[in-house]
Write a protein that holds these residues in place. Structure first.
Motif, PDB file in Angstrom:
ATOM      1  N   GLN A 155      17.204 -47.491 -38.199  1.00 13.67           N
ATOM      2  CA  GLN A 155      17.854 -46.833 -37.062  1.00 13.67           C
ATOM      3  C   GLN A 155      18.557 -47.797 -36.125  1.00 13.67           C
ATOM      4  O   GLN A 155      19.551 -47.442 -35.486  1.00 13.67           O
ATOM      5  CB  GLN A 155      16.806 -46.042 -36.266  1.00 13.67           C
ATOM      6  CG  GLN A 155      16.172 -44.887 -37.029  1.00 13.67           C
ATOM      7  CD  GLN A 155      15.119 -44.193 -36.186  1.00 13.67           C
ATOM      8  OE1 GLN A 155      14.332 -44.838 -35.505  1.00 13.67           O
ATOM      9  NE2 GLN A 155      15.106 -42.871 -36.225  1.00 13.67           N
ATOM     10  N   GLY A 156      18.012 -49.002 -35.999  1.00 13.87           N
ATOM     11  CA  GLY A 156      18.570 -49.946 -35.048  1.00 13.87           C
ATOM     12  C   GLY A 156      18.615 -51.354 -35.601  1.00 13.87           C
ATOM     13  O   GLY A 156      17.900 -51.691 -36.553  1.00 13.87           O
ATOM     14  N   VAL A 157      19.461 -52.177 -35.003  1.00 11.16           N
ATOM     15  CA  VAL A 157      19.617 -53.563 -35.434  1.00 11.16           C
ATOM     16  C   VAL A 157      19.603 -54.478 -34.218  1.00 11.16           C
ATOM     17  O   VAL A 157      20.237 -54.178 -33.197  1.00 11.16           O
ATOM     18  CB  VAL A 157      20.940 -53.763 -36.214  1.00 11.16           C
ATOM     19  CG1 VAL A 157      21.184 -55.246 -36.497  1.00 11.16           C
ATOM     20  CG2 VAL A 157      20.923 -52.978 -37.513  1.00 11.16           C
ATOM     21  N   LEU A 195      28.957 -53.795 -37.982  1.00 12.42           N
ATOM     22  CA  LEU A 195      27.773 -52.949 -37.799  1.00 12.42           C
ATOM     23  C   LEU A 195      27.948 -52.028 -36.588  1.00 12.42           C
ATOM     24  O   LEU A 195      27.526 -50.867 -36.618  1.00 12.42           O
ATOM     25  CB  LEU A 195      26.530 -53.820 -37.615  1.00 12.42           C
ATOM     26  CG  LEU A 195      26.063 -54.633 -38.829  1.00 12.42           C
ATOM     27  CD1 LEU A 195      24.779 -55.376 -38.500  1.00 12.42           C
ATOM     28  CD2 LEU A 195      25.841 -53.733 -40.045  1.00 12.42           C
ATOM     29  N   ALA A 196      28.554 -52.545 -35.528  1.00  7.95           N
ATOM     30  CA  ALA A 196      28.772 -51.718 -34.343  1.00  7.95           C
ATOM     31  C   ALA A 196      29.690 -50.555 -34.675  1.00  7.95           C
ATOM     32  O   ALA A 196      29.468 -49.416 -34.229  1.00  7.95           O
ATOM     33  CB  ALA A 196      29.363 -52.556 -33.219  1.00  7.95           C
ATOM     34  N   GLY A 249      21.861 -54.360 -30.647  1.00  5.98           N
ATOM     35  CA  GLY A 249      21.924 -55.349 -29.586  1.00  5.98           C
ATOM     36  C   GLY A 249      22.138 -56.719 -30.193  1.00  5.98           C
ATOM     37  O   GLY A 249      21.659 -57.006 -31.298  1.00  5.98           O
ATOM     38  N   VAL A 250      22.859 -57.573 -29.481  1.00  4.17           N
ATOM     39  CA  VAL A 250      23.181 -58.920 -29.974  1.00  4.17           C
ATOM     40  C   VAL A 250      22.936 -59.928 -28.870  1.00  4.17           C
ATOM     41  O   VAL A 250      23.439 -59.773 -27.752  1.00  4.17           O
ATOM     42  CB  VAL A 250      24.656 -59.023 -30.430  1.00  4.17           C
ATOM     43  CG1 VAL A 250      24.911 -60.379 -31.078  1.00  4.17           C
ATOM     44  CG2 VAL A 250      25.016 -57.902 -31.378  1.00  4.17           C
ATOM     45  N   LEU A 287      22.267 -48.113 -27.508  1.00  5.33           N
ATOM     46  CA  LEU A 287      21.623 -49.090 -26.630  1.00  5.33           C
ATOM     47  C   LEU A 287      22.447 -49.412 -25.386  1.00  5.33           C
ATOM     48  O   LEU A 287      21.938 -50.016 -24.441  1.00  5.33           O
ATOM     49  CB  LEU A 287      21.345 -50.392 -27.386  1.00  5.33           C
ATOM     50  CG  LEU A 287      20.396 -50.328 -28.578  1.00  5.33           C
ATOM     51  CD1 LEU A 287      19.999 -51.735 -29.017  1.00  5.33           C
ATOM     52  CD2 LEU A 287      19.153 -49.499 -28.284  1.00  5.33           C
ATOM     53  N   ALA A 288      23.714 -49.028 -25.390  1.00  7.84           N
ATOM     54  CA  ALA A 288      24.575 -49.276 -24.225  1.00  7.84           C
ATOM     55  C   ALA A 288      24.334 -48.205 -23.173  1.00  7.84           C
ATOM     56  O   ALA A 288      24.303 -47.007 -23.480  1.00  7.84           O
ATOM     57  CB  ALA A 288      26.034 -49.285 -24.654  1.00  7.84           C
ATOM     58  N   ARG A 289      24.166 -48.614 -21.925  1.00  3.88           N
ATOM     59  CA  ARG A 289      23.910 -47.666 -20.851  1.00  3.88           C
ATOM     60  C   ARG A 289      25.217 -47.040 -20.377  1.00  3.88           C
ATOM     61  O   ARG A 289      26.210 -47.757 -20.168  1.00  3.88           O
ATOM     62  CB  ARG A 289      23.197 -48.371 -19.688  1.00  3.88           C
ATOM     63  CG  ARG A 289      21.807 -48.865 -20.027  1.00  3.88           C
ATOM     64  CD  ARG A 289      21.207 -49.689 -18.908  1.00  3.88           C
ATOM     65  NE  ARG A 289      21.931 -50.955 -18.706  1.00  3.88           N
ATOM     66  CZ  ARG A 289      21.593 -51.863 -17.797  1.00  3.88           C
ATOM     67  NH1 ARG A 289      20.556 -51.638 -16.987  1.00  3.88           N
ATOM     68  NH2 ARG A 289      22.290 -52.980 -17.681  1.00  3.88           N
ATOM     69  N   PRO A 290      25.229 -45.732 -20.190  1.00  2.39           N
ATOM     70  CA  PRO A 290      26.452 -45.065 -19.724  1.00  2.39           C
ATOM     71  C   PRO A 290      26.899 -45.605 -18.367  1.00  2.39           C
ATOM     72  O   PRO A 290      26.091 -45.826 -17.470  1.00  2.39           O
ATOM     73  CB  PRO A 290      26.033 -43.590 -19.615  1.00  2.39           C
ATOM     74  CG  PRO A 290      24.843 -43.455 -20.512  1.00  2.39           C
ATOM     75  CD  PRO A 290      24.137 -44.768 -20.443  1.00  2.39           C
ATOM     76  N   GLY A 291      28.196 -45.823 -18.224  1.00  2.00           N
ATOM     77  CA  GLY A 291      28.750 -46.224 -16.939  1.00  2.00           C
ATOM     78  C   GLY A 291      28.548 -47.674 -16.580  1.00  2.00           C
ATOM     79  O   GLY A 291      28.804 -48.067 -15.430  1.00  2.00           O
TER      80      GLY A 291
END
Length: 404
Positions: A161-163, A196-197, A204-205, A241-245
């Motif tokens: 699900q995530g990397v 991947l993105a 997350g990197v 994983l990126a927060r809105p705004g």
């Protein structure tokens, strides 16, 4: 580091010896080496155990009490994420309800440790055989953590699900490690990250704090983190994983706890709606994370202050402002940066201890301090100078540090 450096420890006798050693002491290491060899331990095992004991002592800064039960390589420890920062990475995944993560380029396993501690199923991938062996030992307490020795690009991500990626940004040789600056020279290269993105994975990197803003993909949230004034990383977050705004953020961690400054817009140099003004009142030096994130002008507005120069990260206010995002000083006077005049000032004020900070000018503080104090009489007083420029003028600002 060769396999001989850790393989003697991967036996019950080797692990027992390592576990029996007291906290490493450089001054006592030679005598301890002789004592252990006289006790019948082979030279290879003694050397491996003492090396790990030394690395464990160094690792306490990043891993705390966990270091006493882990294995390390020198290069891996230099690049390892601090455990408290790894916990922040892991929290991103739990907040996004991600239950399985591939940690690509796991190194010694710091981020995998944090994720496994939050009950995330982790596949920790490391291409270096020795480092992968250390990660295997470090993750043994977690049955839902699997270590795979492979290149990040070769791992099948089906069902993941995530990397999390921590690309190797250094190359290792017999003389030590050397920093890489070309993102395509990283392992894996940054083009693999972008691929991947684009696939939509929660990702997350971890990047170096010096990553230029123009290299950050438009789809990423970028968060710079400083710990006790030291900028330790820039994290890029994609998709879930990126927060809105939030496009840019500076997370400042110190004795006050943690505080974050954010912006919803990308950074555009020289388009920051900067207010400038004279040096007076109180001068503030923004935290490195704030500077790296391009949030100096934002901080100045929040503090009700102005920059002394639109290209220099110093803020002035007419009254003291309590903030975790900058260190403050009371301005006593601002004068032209003239070495002869400053030397006379040092002597007249009987200054024997001189703290010098600088920004925006090519002066070596240590060399200038030596020039100013030589022949001054080494007086009992202490002073702080901030050297900078305002437009084309070089100035020396005499300040008094504020209590934080």
């Amino acid at each position: 580091m060769s396999t001989d450096a850790i393989s003697p420890l991967l036996t019950s006798a080797g692990w027992e010896l390592l576990s029996s050693l007291d906290t490493y002491s450089e001054s006592a290491s030679l005598k301890l080496n002789e004592t252990l060899r006289k006790a019948g331990h082979c030279p290879e095992l003694v050397a491996a155990a003492l090396t790990q004991s030394r690395l464990r002592a160094k690792a306490e800064e990043k891993f705390g009490e966990f270091a006493a039960h882990m294995l390390f390589t020198q290069a891996g420890l230099e690049q390892a994420t601090r455990l408290n920062i790894a916990a922040l990475h892991a929290q991103r995944f739990t907040n996004a309800s991600i239950t399985s993560v591939a940690d690509l380029g796991c190194g010694l396993g710091a981020d995998s440790l944090a994720m496994a501690g939050l009950d995330i199923a982790v596949t920790a991938v490391e291409m270096d055989e020795i480092t992968a062996a250390c990660a295997t030992v470090n993750l043994m307490p977690f049955p839902h953590a699997l270590v795979v020795c492979a290149k990040a690009e070769d791992v099948d991500l089906e069902g993941i699900q995530g990397v999390w990626l921590d690309p190797a940004r250094r190359t290792t040789s017999t003389s030590g490690t050397t920093r890489l600056f070309d993102p395509e020279a990283f392992s894996p290269p940054f083009s693999f990250v972008e691929k991947l993105a684009d696939a939509g994975l929660a990702m997350g990197v971890k990047m170096g704090p010096g990553i230029p803003h123009e290299a950050i993909p438009d789809a990423a949230e970028a968060q710079w983190i400083s710990v006790n004034g030291d900028v330790v990383e820039a994290g890029l977050y994609f998709n879930a994983l990126a927060r809105p705004g939030i496009r840019r953020a500076a997370l400042v961690i110190g004795r006050h706890g943690s505080s974050e400054l954010t912006s919803a817009v990308p950074y555009v140099p020289y388009a920051q709606d900067v207010q400038t003004g004279p040096v007076f009142g109180y001068l503030y030096e923004p935290d490195g994370a704030v500077i790296r994130a391009g949030l100096v002008a934002d901080l100045a507005r929040i503090m009700g202050g102005h920059l002394i120069d639109e290209h220099i990260a110093y803020i002035c206010t007419d009254h003291p402002v309590e903030t975790p995002f900058a260190r403050g000083y009371k301005v006593q006077e601002a004068r032209p940066l003239n070495v002869k005049a400053l030397k006379a000032w040092v002597k007249a004020n009987r200054i024997g201890v001189l703290d010098i900070k600088k920004r925006g000018i090519s002066i070596t503080p240590e060399e200038l301090r030596r020039q100013l104090l030589t022949g001054s009489g080494k007086g009992p007083n202490k002073a702080t100078l901030i050297l900078t420029r305002i437009g084309e003028d070089r100035v020396a600002v005499v300040v008094e540090p504020l209590d934080s």
